[in-house]
Structures are given as structure tokens and as C-alpha cells.
Design a protein around this motif. Structure first.
Motif, mmCIF file in Angstrom:
data_model
loop_
_atom_site.group_PDB
_atom_site.id
_atom_site.type_symbol
_atom_site.label_atom_id
_atom_site.label_comp_id
_atom_site.label_asym_id
_atom_site.label_seq_id
_atom_site.Cartn_x
_atom_site.Cartn_y
_atom_site.Cartn_z
ATOM 1 N N VAL A 308 -4.832 0.183 11.818
ATOM 2 C CA VAL A 308 -3.437 0.177 12.546
ATOM 3 C C VAL A 308 -2.150 0.787 11.800
ATOM 4 N N VAL A 309 -2.926 0.711 10.482
ATOM 5 C CA VAL A 309 -2.133 1.339 9.495
ATOM 6 C C VAL A 309 -1.900 3.529 9.924
ATOM 7 N N ALA A 310 -3.215 4.048 10.310
ATOM 8 C CA ALA A 310 -3.599 5.247 10.473
ATOM 9 C C ALA A 310 -3.067 5.258 11.760
ATOM 10 N N ASP A 311 -2.977 4.632 12.838
ATOM 11 C CA ASP A 311 -2.770 3.925 14.341
ATOM 12 C C ASP A 311 -0.590 4.589 14.302
ATOM 13 N N ALA A 312 0.430 3.574 13.330
ATOM 14 C CA ALA A 312 1.126 3.555 13.169
ATOM 15 C C ALA A 312 1.723 4.627 12.538
ATOM 16 N N LEU A 313 1.008 5.177 11.504
ATOM 17 C CA LEU A 313 1.462 6.532 10.683
ATOM 18 C C LEU A 313 1.070 7.732 12.180
ATOM 19 N N LYS A 314 0.628 7.961 12.666
ATOM 20 C CA LYS A 314 0.330 8.864 13.685
ATOM 21 C C LYS A 314 1.533 8.957 15.027
ATOM 22 N N LEU A 315 1.789 7.762 15.008
ATOM 23 C CA LEU A 315 2.921 7.772 16.622
ATOM 24 C C LEU A 315 4.119 7.033 15.943
ATOM 25 N N LYS A 316 4.079 7.552 14.592
ATOM 26 C CA LYS A 316 5.596 7.091 13.599
ATOM 27 C C LYS A 316 5.815 6.138 13.706
ATOM 28 N N LEU A 317 5.212 5.126 13.630
ATOM 29 C CA LEU A 317 6.268 3.690 13.746
ATOM 30 C C LEU A 317 6.708 3.539 11.750
ATOM 31 N N ILE A 318 5.553 4.478 11.222
ATOM 32 C CA ILE A 318 5.722 3.752 9.587
ATOM 33 C C ILE A 318 5.174 5.109 9.250
ATOM 34 N N ARG A 319 6.326 5.129 8.709
ATOM 35 C CA ARG A 319 7.150 6.701 7.695
ATOM 36 C C ARG A 319 6.281 6.747 6.657
ATOM 37 N N ARG A 320 5.584 5.942 6.197
ATOM 38 C CA ARG A 320 4.084 6.349 4.566
ATOM 39 C C ARG A 320 3.358 5.355 4.830
ATOM 40 N N GLU A 321 2.294 5.832 4.969
ATOM 41 C CA GLU A 321 0.851 5.599 3.856
ATOM 42 C C GLU A 321 1.452 4.334 2.787
ATOM 43 N N VAL A 322 0.386 2.671 3.581
ATOM 44 C CA VAL A 322 0.820 1.479 2.743
ATOM 45 C C VAL A 322 -0.966 1.072 2.635
ATOM 46 N N THR A 323 -1.124 0.486 1.389
ATOM 47 C CA THR A 323 -2.287 0.237 0.876
ATOM 48 C C THR A 323 -3.368 -1.086 2.254
ATOM 49 N N VAL A 324 -4.122 -1.564 1.433
ATOM 50 C CA VAL A 324 -4.937 -2.700 2.183
ATOM 51 C C VAL A 324 -5.207 -3.124 1.413
ATOM 52 N N ASP A 325 -6.344 -3.166 1.388
ATOM 53 C CA ASP A 325 -7.440 -3.607 -0.062
ATOM 54 C C ASP A 325 -7.025 -4.623 -1.014
ATOM 55 N N ASP A 326 -5.698 -4.141 -1.484
ATOM 56 C CA ASP A 326 -5.100 -4.406 -2.502
ATOM 57 C C ASP A 326 -3.902 -5.658 -1.437
ATOM 58 N N TRP A 327 -3.604 -5.651 -0.556
ATOM 59 C CA TRP A 327 -3.047 -7.077 0.164
ATOM 60 C C TRP A 327 -3.976 -7.747 0.313
ATOM 61 N N PHE A 328 -4.633 -8.188 0.519
ATOM 62 C CA PHE A 328 -5.207 -9.334 0.989
ATOM 63 C C PHE A 328 -5.225 -10.190 -0.272
ATOM 64 N N GLU A 329 -4.912 -11.254 -0.093
ATOM 65 C CA GLU A 329 -5.356 -12.482 -1.484
ATOM 66 C C GLU A 329 -5.794 -13.495 -1.165
ATOM 67 N N THR A 330 -7.229 -13.028 -1.359
ATOM 68 C CA THR A 330 -8.676 -14.232 -0.767
ATOM 69 C C THR A 330 -8.728 -15.256 -1.482
ATOM 70 N N ARG A 331 -8.348 -14.768 -2.758
ATOM 71 C CA ARG A 331 -9.258 -16.106 -3.944
ATOM 72 C C ARG A 331 -8.984 -17.648 -3.397
ATOM 73 N N TYR A 332 -7.514 -18.133 -2.517
ATOM 74 C CA TYR A 332 -6.743 -18.985 -2.509
ATOM 75 C C TYR A 332 -7.986 -19.679 -0.988
ATOM 76 N N LEU A 333 -8.296 -18.752 -0.288
ATOM 77 C CA LEU A 333 -9.362 -19.256 1.250
ATOM 78 C C LEU A 333 -10.649 -19.042 0.162
ATOM 79 N N LYS A 334 -11.547 -18.435 -0.730
ATOM 80 C CA LYS A 334 -12.616 -18.377 -1.224
ATOM 81 C C LYS A 334 -12.440 -20.366 -1.888
ATOM 82 N N ALA A 335 -11.364 -20.500 -2.505
ATOM 83 C CA ALA A 335 -11.211 -21.772 -3.049
ATOM 84 C C ALA A 335 -11.747 -22.758 -2.070
ATOM 85 N N SER A 336 -11.051 -23.023 -1.351
ATOM 86 C CA SER A 336 -10.954 -24.271 -0.222
ATOM 87 C C SER A 336 -12.275 -23.465 0.892
#
Length: 363
Positions: A308-336
């Protein structure tokens, strides 16, 4: 003890008391937890369907979780969907957000500091509907036609990709940006030739006012939409215990919503939003509840967000690349998952959306 020592003791005692008070204040639980939902919803009280979060909402599970702590839970529903939720996050009017992939990525690209906690409704289908007597019978028939597309939502990008897969670009149609209710009114009155949308269109179809001419169901999972629970980063950092409790409730709801013996009751709960049981039955026809309601952040989800990031960039729906890997905070999910004995309950999917051979804990 001489007077000098006594004075020093009093002074240090006062300093220590102030430090402890400041520490307690800094970590005081919030008085209210505000959850924004990227849909207008429906019913009384207002709720929504298609997500385990709707089960938690109807059953008051979050309210029960925080009642003894004196913390109030507020649900806010946004007719303007994802873009409106982004504005509320920016203004710190909400703490958590249920939101689709594209609008959450747009928010991140615009500087919103959030964390994705878990998935809450994945592989949502997209449909193309037309007036009953329309001569549009396929995606390819849309060239030059007036088509309703709710821009900025997670269905927008999928619609563009569906057009592309059929040899059309968005510029090949006369796109009209309409929200769900406006789109339905426009199509029924022949104000548009066709509309892209989700399960909400089955109700219109069953009333004999529209026909579904295309569905992503059963096709490449890349043509589906994902939704997740996000939290404002500053709220998460200051209220980790409360964030864990919210995640615990959403995981509990995901487990209940994934159990096939609850299928009919689940659709009944979601129907309180105003979308009939028959519509949910059609949306989930021949599909596993566990696959659709899994909270796992697996390779498929990570891959879809990156795409979605790649497509949004290509279609100019967003103006700059954003990272994804560091966006997910799954420690709460793991604990649950560990706390509720669900580490192997859901089977994670690979990047292509296929179930992996062995169930694994969330990433």
C-alpha cells in the motif's frame, strides 16, 4: 540530632516527597480512553460490523475492563472515515483508532505518530455495483463512466488496482468522491453509473435497487482491504498498562469472533450497526471466520502494508516513503496471546496470503 542535620533531613524528605508525587502524576492512569472508529456506524448505541472490535463494543467489554479503575471509555464514530480519524488523531481528540490500511499510511506520511497494535478485520472484499438496469457488466465496461470511489479510504487503492488489472487507470473513469451514504443515494437515483464499495451494498442489492457485477472474493488476496487498531505513540508511552488491557479485550473479541459456532450470533451482533445479517452472510460466504478475524501481524499483513505504501507513492496519494517494520508494536499482542493461551490459535499467513504449515505466535 543537631538542628543542621534535622534541617537537611526535612529538606531531603520534602524533595523525595515531591519526586514521588511527580512520578505518580506522570504515570497516573487516564480518566478516559477514547477510541475513534473510521465509519459512521449505526444503531443505538452506535456500533459497527466486520471487525471483532464491534463485538467488544456491543458487549461493553472495554467498559467492564476499566470500570473498577474508574476509567471511562468513549467511542467516537466518523462519517468521514479514515481521513476524519487522521484529523482527530492529529488534534489528540482520540487515543486509539480503528482504521483501514491506506488512511493510516497517509496519516503516517503526514507525520502522525502512531503504533499499529493488532489487526482487527482483514481481507475485506471490494465490490462494484450498478443500477439494476445498467449495461455495465464488468470492470472493463467502466471506461468513460461516472464511478463513485470513496477517496482516501482503504477501498480507494484496491479500486485503483482492480481497474489496473482490467486495463484501466483511474483517469479512464469519471471518478466522483462520495462517502457511503451519498454513494448509495447517487446510485439508486442514477446519479452515477457505478460505485465501488463493501458489504454495505448487499442491503441495497437485496432491496432490488442495485446489482453486484464484480467481487474481489476468491481472487488474489492483494485485492482485499485490511484494518487495524492503532494507538497514538505518546499515549502508548505514557499508558502502557492501559494499552495492554485494551489489546487484551480486542484479542478476546477476536477469539470469540473466530469461533465458527458463534457465526450466527456474530452476524447478529454486527447487524446492530444497521447492516442486515444477510449482508454479513454474503460477505463471509465460504470464508473462515478465523482467517478474517485473526489479530496476527503476519507476513501477509506486513506485505500488504508495504504494498500500500508503494502504490500510494506511485499514485501520489502520499508524498514521501514511510517505514512499516518499525510501525508495528506487537509486544502487547504477544503478551495477550500468551496470557489467554492463544499463541497457536490462529495460523499466520505468508506474504501471498497462504496459510503457513505450522501455527506460530504473532510476530
Amino acid at each position: 540530632m543537631n538542628k543542621t542535620v534535622q534541617a537537611l533531613a526535612r529538606r531531603w524528605g520534602a524533595v523525595l516527597s515531591l519526586a514521588l508525587a511527580a512520578s505518580a502524576s506522570a504515570h497516573a492512569a487516564p480518566e478516559v480512553i477514547r477510541i475513534g472508529v473510521a465509519t459512521a456506524g449505526g444503531g443505538d448505541p452506535v456500533t459497527w460490523g466486520g471487525s471483532p472490535g464491534g463485538v467488544a463494543r456491543v458487549n461493553n467489554w472495554l467498559e467492564e475492563e476499566f470500570k473498577a479503575s474508574g476509567i471511562k471509555v468513549e467511542w467516537l464514530f466518523f462519517k468521514g472515515a479514515g481521513p476524519a480519524v487522521n484529523e482527530a488523531l492529529s488534534n489528540k481528540q482520540i487515543d486509539f483508532a480503528y482504521q483501514g490500511d491506506l488512511p493510516s499510511i497517509v496519516g503516517r506520511s503526514n507525520g502522525l505518530k502512531t503504533k499499529v497494535l493488532l489487526v482487527s478485520g482483514q481481507r475485506n472484499n471490494l465490490y462494484l455495483v450498478t443500477p439494476v438496469k445498467s449495461d455495465v457488466h464488468s470492470i472493463k465496461d467502466l471506461k468513460g463512466r461516472t464511478v463513485s470511489i470513496f477517496r482516501g479510504t482503504n477501498g480507494h487503492l484496491v479500486a485503483i488496482n482492480v481497474l489496473a488489472a482490467n486495463g484501466l487507470a483511474e483517469r479512464d473513469v469519471k471518478g466522483v468522491n462520495l462517502d457511503t451514504g451519498s454513494s448509495q443515494a447517487a446510485l439508486v437515483s442514477n446519479g452515477v453509473d457505478a460505485a465501488f464499495g463493501g458489504y454495505e451494498w448487499f442491503k441495497v442489492r437485496d432491496q432490488g435497487l442495485a446489482k453486484v457485477v464484480y467481487s474481489t472474493r476468491g481472487q488474489d488476496p492483494a485485492f482485499t482491504r485490511q484494518a487495524s487498531l492503532l494507538v497514538r505513540s505518546d499515549f502508548e508511552q505514557a499508558n502502557q498498562a492501559e494499552v495492554q488491557r485494551v489489546v487484551d479485550v480486542f484479542v478476546r473479541a477476536a477469539k470469540w469472533s473466530s469461533d465458527e459456532k458463534n457465526r450466527d450470533e456474530l452476524f447478529g451482533i454486527w447487524a446492530r450497526s444497521g447492516t442486515p445479517v444477510a449482508s454479513w452472510a454474503a460477505e463471509f460466504d465460504q470464508q473462515s471466520l478465523a482467517a478474517r478475524n485473526s489479530p496476527l501481524v503476519d507476513d501477509f499483513i506486513i506485505g500488504r502494508y508495504k504494498a500500500v505504501v508503494a502504490d500510494a507513492l506511485k499514485l501520489k496519494l502520499i508524498r514521501r516513503e514511510v517505514t512499516v517494520d518499525d510501525w508495528f508494536e506487537t509486544r502487547y499482542l504477544k503478551a495477550s496471546l500468551k496470557k489467554q493461551g492463544l499463541e497457536n490459535y490462529w495460523t499466520p499467513a505468508d506474504a501471498k496470503g497462504r496459510a503457513k504449515a505450522q501455527p506460530l505466535a504473532a510476530r
